[in-house]
Design a protein around this motif. Sequence first.
Motif, PDB file in Angstrom:
ATOM      1  N   GLY A   1      -4.656  -3.695  11.346  1.00 53.05           N
ATOM      2  CA  GLY A   1      -5.694  -3.166  10.468  1.00 53.05           C
ATOM      3  C   GLY A   1      -6.226  -1.826  10.935  1.00 53.05           C
ATOM      4  O   GLY A   1      -6.650  -1.000  10.121  1.00 53.05           O
ATOM      5  N   ALA A   2      -6.176  -1.579  12.270  1.00 54.92           N
ATOM      6  CA  ALA A   2      -6.642  -0.300  12.807  1.00 54.92           C
ATOM      7  C   ALA A   2      -5.805   0.864  12.307  1.00 54.92           C
ATOM      8  O   ALA A   2      -6.282   2.006  12.241  1.00 54.92           O
ATOM      9  CB  ALA A   2      -6.618  -0.342  14.334  1.00 54.92           C
ATOM     10  N   VAL A   3      -4.544   0.601  11.961  1.00 51.41           N
ATOM     11  CA  VAL A   3      -3.679   1.643  11.402  1.00 51.41           C
ATOM     12  C   VAL A   3      -3.801   1.678   9.879  1.00 51.41           C
ATOM     13  O   VAL A   3      -3.906   2.746   9.276  1.00 51.41           O
ATOM     14  CB  VAL A   3      -2.209   1.413  11.814  1.00 51.41           C
ATOM     15  N   ILE A   4      -3.807   0.497   9.269  1.00 53.92           N
ATOM     16  CA  ILE A   4      -3.865   0.433   7.807  1.00 53.92           C
ATOM     17  C   ILE A   4      -5.142   1.062   7.273  1.00 53.92           C
ATOM     18  O   ILE A   4      -5.138   1.729   6.224  1.00 53.92           O
ATOM     19  CB  ILE A   4      -3.753  -1.029   7.329  1.00 53.92           C
ATOM     20  N   ILE A   5      -6.248   0.896   8.008  1.00 52.13           N
ATOM     21  CA  ILE A   5      -7.516   1.426   7.520  1.00 52.13           C
ATOM     22  C   ILE A   5      -7.510   2.952   7.444  1.00 52.13           C
ATOM     23  O   ILE A   5      -8.269   3.548   6.678  1.00 52.13           O
ATOM     24  CB  ILE A   5      -8.680   0.920   8.403  1.00 52.13           C
ATOM     25  N   LEU A   6      -6.646   3.584   8.233  1.00 52.06           N
ATOM     26  CA  LEU A   6      -6.515   5.040   8.144  1.00 52.06           C
ATOM     27  C   LEU A   6      -6.082   5.467   6.744  1.00 52.06           C
ATOM     28  O   LEU A   6      -6.521   6.501   6.233  1.00 52.06           O
ATOM     29  CB  LEU A   6      -5.502   5.536   9.174  1.00 52.06           C
TER      30      LEU A   6
END
Length: 428
Positions: free
Chosen positions: A314-319
């Motif tokens: 999620g830390a990447v997807i939220i970007l």
Amino acid sequence: MSAHATTYVPKSRIAKWFEARLPIVGLVHSSFIAFPVPRNLNYFWTFGAILIVMLGSQIITGVWLAMHYQPSATEAFNSVEHIMRDVNYGWLLRYMHANGASMFFIAVYVHMFRNLYYGSYKAPREVLYILGVIIYLLMMATAFLGYTLPWGQMSFWGATVITNILAAIPIVGDTIQSLLWGGYSVGNPTINRFFSLHYLLPFMIAGVVVLHVWALHVTGQNNPTGIPIKTGKDAVPFTPYATIKDVFAVVVFFAFFAYWIFLQPNYLGHADNYIPANPAVTPAHIVPEWYFLPFYAILRAVPDKLGGVVLMFGAVIILALAPWLDTSRVRSANYRPIYRQFFWLFIFCCFLLGWLGSKPPEGGYVLASRIATVYYFAHFLIVMPLVGLFETPKPLPGSILESVTGPGKQVGSSGLPAGAAAAPSTKG
């Protein structure tokens, strides 16, 4: 590739014949020579060119290394030593490729932070930005797979830890793990699969990069003010203005790259990876490469295995959701005094997570990881939406030209402010 009409006119009969059937020269001319770029771009905009050059370097050195590498659990470690000791300039190719991955991520992180600071993700550049996030995901997968190939202790146990984490994904987790393992544990079929995927993914990255550049030339480049090009004097041709700046930045970056290759070639790696993989001996502290450490800290901050996996991805997807989470109508943080403070706090949070990811998962390190993880997601889910609604931005300049020359000044044909004349000659 460009939404701008080409001004290229072929001269010779052969050039005219070829251009009428495959107008590739006109395409290159419109995209990389006559393409208008904002005149106020700074050196943070050169990292796109640096990344393209680094991608080419990684593909070339990777193909060459693949000619000598043996994707086998019994021969992989020895084949890397063979490359280092027996292949002509093999040590140089290996150090260029290994350290090149770190240089690639340094450049991409600067590129990403610049996008977030100057609001380059906002309309009409959402697709351009999402393509960049896809490139980043492919880079992460490629780098992880490449890290396992030397088949040292950290390579083997890194592969074991990550593939076990993937098993926590509901429904498909066990299937993904079995496909990657090719058996009942990390072994010979695993390294064959990892090598095949590691060889394939850079070419997929190159394909998405082409789409990324295409999208950039359709929407045009953002700039430090976030103001679109309004008049012809707001822009300059890509060549020679941006080209010279890009070439200079690439040369400086490669000088930095050379420092690591020739003076600190193993500093960014891990000493345990010079020990052959041993399934019976677990390293005291298993850590990934430095560019994965922030996400590793997020993974370990959550006591639940599935929750850690969800937050890590999620830390990447939220970007990718930033274009819709940011409610401000002003792009550049230069004109957003409140958001700018939160942005620098976000940068500090990312560095803190990277440092915590290198520490043992115990005591105060875990607590600090949880606090930093909360702020990481709060920056996107709370700060971006609320600050955009309540912040009063600073006044924007009337045009890009005004941001360069100051209000009320004009630029002459020489590129100098109107009225600026050469010093009078003292010679008779």
